[in-house]
Design a protein around this motif. Structure first.
Motif, PDB file in Angstrom:
ATOM      1  N   GLU A 154       0.806  -1.220   0.000  1.00  0.00           N
ATOM      2  CA  GLU A 154       0.000   0.000   0.000  1.00  0.00           C
ATOM      3  C   GLU A 154       0.841   1.273   0.000  1.00  0.00           C
ATOM      4  O   GLU A 154       0.493   2.252  -0.640  1.00  0.00           O
ATOM      5  CB  GLU A 154      -0.926   0.027   1.212  1.00  0.00           C
ATOM      6  CG  GLU A 154      -1.961  -1.070   1.192  1.00  0.00           C
ATOM      7  CD  GLU A 154      -2.874  -1.010   2.398  1.00  0.00           C
ATOM      8  OE1 GLU A 154      -2.469  -0.482   3.455  1.00  0.00           O
ATOM      9  OE2 GLU A 154      -4.012  -1.499   2.272  1.00  0.00           O
ATOM     10  N   GLU A 155       1.928   1.261   0.765  1.00  0.00           N
ATOM     11  CA  GLU A 155       2.742   2.467   0.880  1.00  0.00           C
ATOM     12  C   GLU A 155       4.171   2.099   1.250  1.00  0.00           C
ATOM     13  O   GLU A 155       4.396   1.195   2.065  1.00  0.00           O
ATOM     14  CB  GLU A 155       2.165   3.382   1.957  1.00  0.00           C
ATOM     15  CG  GLU A 155       2.909   4.677   2.130  1.00  0.00           C
ATOM     16  CD  GLU A 155       2.304   5.560   3.223  1.00  0.00           C
ATOM     17  OE1 GLU A 155       2.874   6.632   3.458  1.00  0.00           O
ATOM     18  OE2 GLU A 155       1.290   5.182   3.842  1.00  0.00           O
ATOM     19  N   VAL A 156       5.123   2.816   0.651  1.00  0.00           N
ATOM     20  CA  VAL A 156       6.538   2.640   0.965  1.00  0.00           C
ATOM     21  C   VAL A 156       7.103   4.009   1.302  1.00  0.00           C
ATOM     22  O   VAL A 156       6.865   4.983   0.589  1.00  0.00           O
ATOM     23  CB  VAL A 156       7.309   2.031  -0.238  1.00  0.00           C
ATOM     24  CG1 VAL A 156       8.795   1.932   0.068  1.00  0.00           C
ATOM     25  CG2 VAL A 156       6.738   0.679  -0.613  1.00  0.00           C
ATOM     26  N   SER A 157       7.848   4.072   2.404  1.00  0.00           N
ATOM     27  CA  SER A 157       8.494   5.311   2.800  1.00  0.00           C
ATOM     28  C   SER A 157       9.968   5.006   3.070  1.00  0.00           C
ATOM     29  O   SER A 157      10.276   4.116   3.868  1.00  0.00           O
ATOM     30  CB  SER A 157       7.828   5.872   4.060  1.00  0.00           C
ATOM     31  OG  SER A 157       8.511   7.025   4.497  1.00  0.00           O
ATOM     32  N   GLY A 158      10.870   5.729   2.408  1.00  0.00           N
ATOM     33  CA  GLY A 158      12.299   5.446   2.559  1.00  0.00           C
ATOM     34  C   GLY A 158      12.606   4.067   2.012  1.00  0.00           C
ATOM     35  O   GLY A 158      11.938   3.567   1.114  1.00  0.00           O
ATOM     36  N   GLY A 159      13.629   3.452   2.563  1.00  0.00           N
ATOM     37  CA  GLY A 159      13.951   2.075   2.216  1.00  0.00           C
ATOM     38  C   GLY A 159      14.590   1.849   0.868  1.00  0.00           C
ATOM     39  O   GLY A 159      14.651   0.716   0.392  1.00  0.00           O
ATOM     40  N   SER A 160      15.097   2.901   0.236  1.00  0.00           N
ATOM     41  CA  SER A 160      15.721   2.739  -1.080  1.00  0.00           C
ATOM     42  C   SER A 160      17.216   2.448  -0.929  1.00  0.00           C
ATOM     43  O   SER A 160      17.719   2.281   0.183  1.00  0.00           O
ATOM     44  CB  SER A 160      15.523   3.999  -1.918  1.00  0.00           C
ATOM     45  OG  SER A 160      16.389   5.033  -1.474  1.00  0.00           O
ATOM     46  N   LEU A 161      17.902   2.450  -2.040  1.00  0.00           N
ATOM     47  CA  LEU A 161      19.337   2.195  -2.034  1.00  0.00           C
ATOM     48  C   LEU A 161      20.118   3.243  -1.226  1.00  0.00           C
ATOM     49  O   LEU A 161      21.197   2.944  -0.722  1.00  0.00           O
ATOM     50  CB  LEU A 161      19.869   2.164  -3.466  1.00  0.00           C
ATOM     51  CG  LEU A 161      19.320   1.050  -4.354  1.00  0.00           C
ATOM     52  CD1 LEU A 161      19.762   1.245  -5.793  1.00  0.00           C
ATOM     53  CD2 LEU A 161      19.749  -0.307  -3.838  1.00  0.00           C
ATOM     54  N   VAL A 162      19.580   4.461  -1.103  1.00  0.00           N
ATOM     55  CA  VAL A 162      20.298   5.527  -0.407  1.00  0.00           C
ATOM     56  C   VAL A 162      19.850   5.722   1.040  1.00  0.00           C
ATOM     57  O   VAL A 162      20.453   6.505   1.766  1.00  0.00           O
ATOM     58  CB  VAL A 162      20.187   6.876  -1.168  1.00  0.00           C
ATOM     59  CG1 VAL A 162      20.810   6.760  -2.542  1.00  0.00           C
ATOM     60  CG2 VAL A 162      18.749   7.341  -1.252  1.00  0.00           C
ATOM     61  N   HIS A 163      18.802   5.040   1.474  1.00  0.00           N
ATOM     62  CA  HIS A 163      18.285   5.203   2.831  1.00  0.00           C
ATOM     63  C   HIS A 163      18.895   4.187   3.797  1.00  0.00           C
ATOM     64  O   HIS A 163      19.413   3.161   3.384  1.00  0.00           O
ATOM     65  CB  HIS A 163      16.758   5.043   2.850  1.00  0.00           C
ATOM     66  CG  HIS A 163      16.042   6.130   2.137  1.00  0.00           C
ATOM     67  ND1 HIS A 163      15.472   5.932   0.895  1.00  0.00           N
ATOM     68  CD2 HIS A 163      15.798   7.414   2.475  1.00  0.00           C
ATOM     69  CE1 HIS A 163      14.904   7.058   0.507  1.00  0.00           C
ATOM     70  NE2 HIS A 163      15.096   7.972   1.445  1.00  0.00           N
ATOM     71  N   THR A 164      18.771   4.500   5.091  1.00  0.00           N
ATOM     72  CA  THR A 164      19.179   3.541   6.126  1.00  0.00           C
ATOM     73  C   THR A 164      17.982   3.006   6.900  1.00  0.00           C
ATOM     74  O   THR A 164      18.114   2.078   7.682  1.00  0.00           O
ATOM     75  CB  THR A 164      20.166   4.188   7.123  1.00  0.00           C
ATOM     76  OG1 THR A 164      19.549   5.329   7.708  1.00  0.00           O
ATOM     77  CG2 THR A 164      21.463   4.570   6.424  1.00  0.00           C
ATOM     78  N   GLU A 165      16.803   3.609   6.681  1.00  0.00           N
ATOM     79  CA  GLU A 165      15.571   3.155   7.320  1.00  0.00           C
ATOM     80  C   GLU A 165      14.429   3.242   6.315  1.00  0.00           C
ATOM     81  O   GLU A 165      14.504   4.010   5.351  1.00  0.00           O
ATOM     82  CB  GLU A 165      15.225   4.035   8.529  1.00  0.00           C
ATOM     83  CG  GLU A 165      16.238   3.958   9.635  1.00  0.00           C
ATOM     84  CD  GLU A 165      15.879   4.845  10.819  1.00  0.00           C
ATOM     85  OE1 GLU A 165      15.062   5.783  10.661  1.00  0.00           O
ATOM     86  OE2 GLU A 165      16.407   4.592  11.902  1.00  0.00           O
ATOM     87  N   GLY A 166      13.389   2.469   6.563  1.00  0.00           N
ATOM     88  CA  GLY A 166      12.224   2.530   5.696  1.00  0.00           C
ATOM     89  C   GLY A 166      11.043   1.831   6.323  1.00  0.00           C
ATOM     90  O   GLY A 166      11.200   1.042   7.264  1.00  0.00           O
TER      91      GLY A 166
END
Length: 141
Positions: free
Chosen positions: A90-102
Motif C-alpha cells: 500500500e505504501e513505501v516510505s524510505g527504504g531505497s538504495l540511499v536510505h538507512t531506514e524505511g
C-alpha cells in the motif's frame, strides 16, 4: 507477520517455475527465490516481499537471517493450517538504495483452516552491517 504457534524448521520450498508468492510478475527463482538463496535484498520493499514469501514457503532460516538482531526471536513458528495467498503493498516510505531506514505498509491475504483472512501491517526496516533487516511492525487491523 511474526509467526504463529507451531515450529517448523524445514521449508516448503516454492516451485522455481511458478509465479512468486509476493505478487510481482516473475517466477519464484527470479524474484524472491534469489534472496532466499543468499542474495541481499536491495530495498526495504524487496526485503518485505521476500519475507512474505518466506512465510508462504515456511523458510525459517531466511526469516531469522533477515530479522534485526535486537528484535529477532530464537525461532519462527508457523501456524498449522495457515496458507498465505496474496500480498498488496500500500505504501513505501524510505527504504531505497540511499536510505538507512524505511517502512512498508501492506495487506497480506491468507486462509486459515479454510477461512479467508487479511493482515494489514506497517513494517519498519533498517540496515544492519549494510543489509536491510526487518526491525518490527505495527499491526493495522
Amino acid at each position: 507477520m511474526t509467526g504463529g504457534s507451531r515450529p517448523r524448521r524445514t521449508s516448503q520450498r516454492a516451485d522455481a517455475r511458478r509465479p512468486c508468492p509476493c505478487g510481482l510478475p516473475a517466477v519464484y527463482d527470479e524474484c524472491c527465490g534469489r534472496f532466499h538463496a543468499g542474495r541481499a535484498a536491495p530495498t526495504a520493499e524487496a526485503l518485505m516481499r521476500s519475507r512474505f514469501t518466506a512465510f508462504a514457503v515456511e523458510d525459517e532460516a531466511y526469516l531469522l537471517r533477515t530479522w534485526h538482531p535486537t528484535t529477532r526471536p530464537a525461532r519462527v513458528e508457523f501456524e498449522r493450517g495457515m496458507r498465505w495467498t496474496g500480498l498488496e503493498v500500500e505504501e513505501v516510505s524510505g527504504g531505497s538504495l540511499v536510505h538507512t531506514e524505511g517502512t512498508v505498509t501492506f495487506r497480506a491475504r491468507y486462509t486459515f483452516r479454510g477461512r479467508p483472512g487479511e493482515l494489514r501491517e506497517k513494517s519498519r526496516f533498517t540496515r544492519d552491517q549494510g543489509a536491510w533487516t526487518y526491525l518490527d511492525a505495527v499491526h493495522a487491523g
